[in-house]
Design an enzyme around this catalytic site. Structure first.
Site, PDB file in Angstrom:
ATOM      1  N   ASN A  27      77.808 -22.902  56.744  1.00 55.11           N
ATOM      2  CA  ASN A  27      78.963 -23.324  57.761  1.00 55.11           C
ATOM      3  C   ASN A  27      78.371 -22.306  59.114  1.00 55.11           C
ATOM      4  O   ASN A  27      78.212 -23.523  59.842  1.00 55.11           O
ATOM      5  CB  ASN A  27      80.406 -23.082  57.040  1.00 55.11           C
ATOM      6  N   HIS A  76      78.179 -28.843  52.527  1.00 53.75           N
ATOM      7  CA  HIS A  76      78.853 -28.638  53.607  1.00 53.75           C
ATOM      8  C   HIS A  76      80.272 -28.818  53.126  1.00 53.75           C
ATOM      9  O   HIS A  76      81.078 -28.519  52.500  1.00 53.75           O
ATOM     10  CB  HIS A  76      78.609 -28.636  54.923  1.00 53.75           C
ATOM     11  N   HIS A 110      80.569 -21.287  51.050  1.00 55.25           N
ATOM     12  CA  HIS A 110      81.042 -21.897  52.442  1.00 55.25           C
ATOM     13  C   HIS A 110      81.066 -21.401  53.605  1.00 55.25           C
ATOM     14  O   HIS A 110      79.828 -21.797  55.138  1.00 55.25           O
ATOM     15  CB  HIS A 110      82.896 -22.168  52.908  1.00 55.25           C
ATOM     16  N   HIS A 144      84.400 -27.718  51.487  1.00 57.60           N
ATOM     17  CA  HIS A 144      85.714 -28.755  51.178  1.00 57.60           C
ATOM     18  C   HIS A 144      86.472 -29.270  50.573  1.00 57.60           C
ATOM     19  O   HIS A 144      87.929 -28.660  50.398  1.00 57.60           O
ATOM     20  CB  HIS A 144      85.887 -28.781  53.312  1.00 57.60           C
ATOM     21  N   ILE A 194      87.642 -23.311  58.880  1.00 61.92           N
ATOM     22  CA  ILE A 194      87.211 -24.095  59.796  1.00 61.92           C
ATOM     23  C   ILE A 194      86.367 -24.906  59.524  1.00 61.92           C
ATOM     24  O   ILE A 194      85.597 -24.525  58.378  1.00 61.92           O
ATOM     25  CB  ILE A 194      86.811 -22.752  60.984  1.00 61.92           C
TER      26      ILE A 194
END
Length: 846
Positions: A702, A509, A698, A514, A846
């Site tokens: 997520n 993740h 993602h 990110h 997010i």
């Protein structure tokens, strides 16, 4: 040209803007969970119609032969407000504006300057000129400027703010009158690499991860700066904050109580409000520190039963304080996670344990087992990685009569392997208070019905003799369904899941989506003009990423923060992610290459996507390949609109500078091979991979976090006991009360409450989310053919969504729902706001 007043040579325009009356930017609060959050209202001091000027810039006429820059028109002000457009995120206002402009002497507008004399910023949404276009491929009646940017007082900028019409141009095909303006705007966005960035700045530059801080209790190697040869890491946005030196490890750390991101990277008003509301509802601000000091003074940090765990969803955890600020104590009540909605115990089955490796929140680590991995291990010195100690005989005991050699030939043996990632850190981890962990290997068999069956779990940890570590201590646990052997098997599965949960959060993740995407976002703003077609292609896929990453560094992954408090590696969490990043290869992130590398697929030209899957019912791969191929086709057709051949790619100065900076600066610590960016195919594959990481990858890792991990027993973040040995008190306790032994092994109460709060926040879609196949503006480009291609992409995603739903309703595909009856929905492209367990946002927002 009825709307142009010919006598005065006036060109009419419409300006849409939003004046500032918003919740205080979350970037300026002290962390994601902050105290003293305020709602602030700003009233504009000056009449906006007299305080903002606009000047058109020609794209076809120059001042004179020696100055090729386009002619600049006269200042004009906003006229009457013709309407008010109300949006859910604020109040958008529409104004008339009239430019004195003679197309015969001034040519066709291609850009404009805006200058504000107000103290407060405003958000410029768009400007549209009623001006017939002379290019058939564009809107025949308007010239549109898609702005979407905050404009501050002109004294905040070295040069006036400029906006370009939304007509895409490659650098070499840009009208000569706009080329100087194009270069100057990129120069402004790059900055000069010096100085402290202010809140109004729009400067994108690189820095190492020196903003995670350190603790006074750190040793010489603890909490190092990430970035460089020793601790390689992707770069993040530079802020220019003051540095302080940690004399213990020699690192230079950024000191700041506030988060900076380039102004246009801040969350929208609407999303900021939602963050504050969710934070107040759960553990924001004053609740978290009081929870530990007051709540735990009145109760044990251990769950005393599974019923007490369930109470968090059925009645709530009572707090000795009020979250809302009134006199009535609050109950902390969490939504029921999907994994226990149909059954409270189906998650404990071996089938579900295995199914989540291909359809859970981390379905991208499992791989095909290799023959050589079952060879007899040799004697190795301390701390060296070693082959598995699992033998063919142990595996065949649970393979339904199938022999290992036969299973290898049929590609039916798989492994979930966390040995190498964890073993080198276990000495440090297991010396932390209450941490007791293994490095795990889980062996699985593909049954005739297409489901996976766990065969054995290998648990390894460094062996300690006195004050020294010598070699590796390994045990192998086999499935059992009765008595104490079943309890040991359940505990072994829990240790595997702890490995998986921590790898998922820190690597799959955080690092692999990110962190790795941020350098691409920085390089795009620094090197690709807003006029560049590849900027228009990629920019939506960076929305909110820089901001959410900055908030994560402030509150989630910094020294002593939430991840370190509640996840197994504690203070070594980010250092572990750096060790994994050393081996990250950009091209391997493409889904087909990832599947092939893990042995989960082989090339097969006769198959629909050129691949044959080792597990036919592999929900992540099946759905993901449909999304991947639709995205790649859209990118391929879009790129073909602008690049006629490979030479056009090679000759694109902005594109080449962009890619050179990604490789040498953004990901400059890596020694892996990168695409050369010398062909259209390089560009197509690169852009598809970036979009895949930022959107579908993602989403896959997520938005299932709370549905699966919201029940902490299913995905614990900590392990606090090793498997008890016969003859010990813990073994006797385990024999007499298996549930208590399980609860004392996994994440305790306080850490669970924090984990669930964060997972709920991260799994929730904002109301203003923009999903794959969508744009936040219909006028994102003036190129009608590009819009048509994008519509085809959107329509294809709609078909894929229906196909995914059909597969989820196919009872013959057992891995789609499993014993917990949870359809695999995270790769359904669309979603409503909230905790929906579906939806692919365009970006890591997010």
């Amino acid at each position: 040209m009825s709307s142009i007043v010919e006598k005065k040579k006036l060109v009419k325009g419409r300006v849409v803007l939003i004046r500032k009356s918003v919740v205080e930017s979350i970037s300026n609060v002290k962390g994601l969970f902050a105290t003293g959050i305020k709602i602030v209202e700003h009233s504009l001091e000056l009449d906006i119609t007299k305080s903002v000027t606009f000047k058109l810039i020609s794209r076809t006429k120059s001042e004179n032969p020696s100055v090729v820059a386009g002619k600049v028109g006269k200042d004009t002000y906003l006229a009457n407000k013709v309407s008010v457009l109300r949006t859910s995120g604020g109040r958008a206002e529409e104004f008339d504006v009239y430019f004195e402009w003679d197309d015969k002497s001034m040519g066709i507008p291609g850009a404009f300057y805006v200058k504000s004399f107000m103290n407060d910023e405003f958000f410029l949404v768009s400007v549209t000129l009623e001006y017939p276009s002379q290019t058939s491929e564009h809107d025949l009646n308007n010239i549109h400027f898609d702005c979407n940017s905050w404009v501050h007082n002109h004294k905040s900028y070295k040069t006036d703010r400029i906006f370009f019409a939304n007509i895409p141009y490659l650098p070499g095909k840009t009208p000569v009158q706009l080329q100087t303006y194009r270069r100057e705007e990129l120069k402004n966005l790059r900055g000069d690499g010096t100085g402290k960035r202010e809140k109004w700045d729009r400067i994108y530059d690189y820095d190492v991860y020196n903003d995670l801080g350190f603790l006074n209790s750190d040793g010489a190697e603890d909490h190092p700066v990430l970035g460089g040869l020793k601790y390689p890491y992707p770069r993040r946005v530079r802020t220019g904050r003051n540095l302080i030196r940690n004399n213990k490890n020699g690192g230079q750390y950024e000191k700041s109580d506030e988060v900076y991101v380039p102004r246009d990277e801040n969350f929208s008003h609407e999303k900021t409000s939602e963050f504050l509301q969710i934070g107040t509802k759960t553990l924001a601000g004053r609740v978290e520190p009081l929870l530990l000091s007051m709540y735990l003074n009145t109760t044990s940090n251990e769950f005393n039963s599974l019923e007490e765990v369930m109470k968090m969803y059925e009645g709530g955890v009572n707090l000795p304080i009020s979250i809302t600020g009134n006199a009535t104590p609050s109950a902390l009540n969490f939504p029921t996670p999907d994994v226990i909605k149909e059954s409270k115990f189906a998650w404990m089955t071996d089938e579900e344990f295995a199914r989540e490796m291909i359809a859970g929140v981390n379905p991208l680590v499992i791989r095909l087992l290799k023959k050589e991995e079952l060879e007899s291990p040799s004697k190795l010195v301390c701390n060296c990685t070693q082959p598995s100690t699992v033998t063919k005989e142990k595996l065949e005991a649970n393979m339904d009569g199938v022999k290992v050699d036969e299973a290898f030939a049929g590609r039916r043996l798989f492994i979930l392997d966390y040995y190498d990632v964890f073993i080198t850190y276990l000495m440090k981890i297991n010396e932390l208070p209450s941490a007791k962990a293994y490095a795990t290997r889980t062996f699985l068999f593909l049954k005739d019905d297409g489901t996976l069956k766990p065969l054995a779990i290998e648990l390894s940890k460094p062996h300690r003799c006195g004050d020294r570590y010598s070699g590796t201590e390994t045990i192998v646990v086999l499935p059992a369904d009765q008595d104490v052997e079943n309890t040991i098997w359940q505990l072994a599965k829990a240790h595997v899941t702890v490995n998986d949960t921590n790898y998922h959060q820190l690597i799959s993740h955080w690092l692999h989506t990110h962190a790795v995407i941020e350098p691409f976002a920085i390089a795009t703003h620094r090197n690709l003009s807003v006029l560049h077609p590849i900027y228009k292609l990629l920019h939506p896929h960076f929305r909110d990423t820089i901001n959410i990453n900055a908030l994560a560094r402030k509150s989630l992954i910094s020294a002593g923060s939430i991840i370190e408090q509640t996840f197994l590696p504690g203070p070594y969490s980010m250092e572990m992610s750096s060790a994994v990043y050393k081996n990250w290869v950009f091209t391997d992130q493409a889904l087909p290459k990832d599947l092939i590398k893990r042995g989960m697929a082989v090339e097969d030209k006769s198959s629909p996507y050129g691949l044959s899957l080792a597990i036919k019912d592999y929900p992540y791969a099946v759905d993901g390949l449909e999304i991947w191929n639709a995205t790649k086709l859209w990118v391929k057709e879009y790129v073909a609109l602008y690049y006629s051949d490979d030479k056009a790619v090679q000759g694109d100065s902005e594109l080449q500078a962009w890619w050179d900076e990604v490789v040498k600066k953004g990901h400059g610590d890596l020694k892996s091979k990168w695409p050369k960016m010398q062909s259209s195919q390089d560009l197509i594959e690169t852009c598809t991979t970036i979009i895949w990481i930022a959107s579908a990858l993602h989403a896959a890792v997520n938005f299932g976090q709370y549905p699966y991990g919201g029940y902490i027993m299913n995905r614990p973040t900590q392990s606090r006991r090793w498997i008890p040995e016969p003859g010990t008190q813990e073994y006797e306790e385990m024999t007499n009360n298996p549930h208590e032994a399980f609860l004392k092994t996994v994440t305790p109460k306080y850490q669970t409450v924090i984990d669930l709060t964060v997972m709920e926040l991260l799994s929730t879609h904002a109301k203003d989310e923009v999903y794959l196949g969508q744009r936040n503006s219909l006028n994102w480009t003036a190129h009608e053919e590009a819009k048509d291609l994008f519509k085809r992409f959107r329509d294809e995603l709609g078909k894929i969504e229906k196909e995914i739903s059909d597969r989820n309703n196919n009872k013959g595909l057992k891995n789609r729902t499993g014993p917990v009856k949870m359809p695999y929905t995270v790769l359904l492209p669309s979603s409503e706001p909230g905790l929906t367990f579906r939806g692919i946002p365009n970006s890591i927002s997010i």
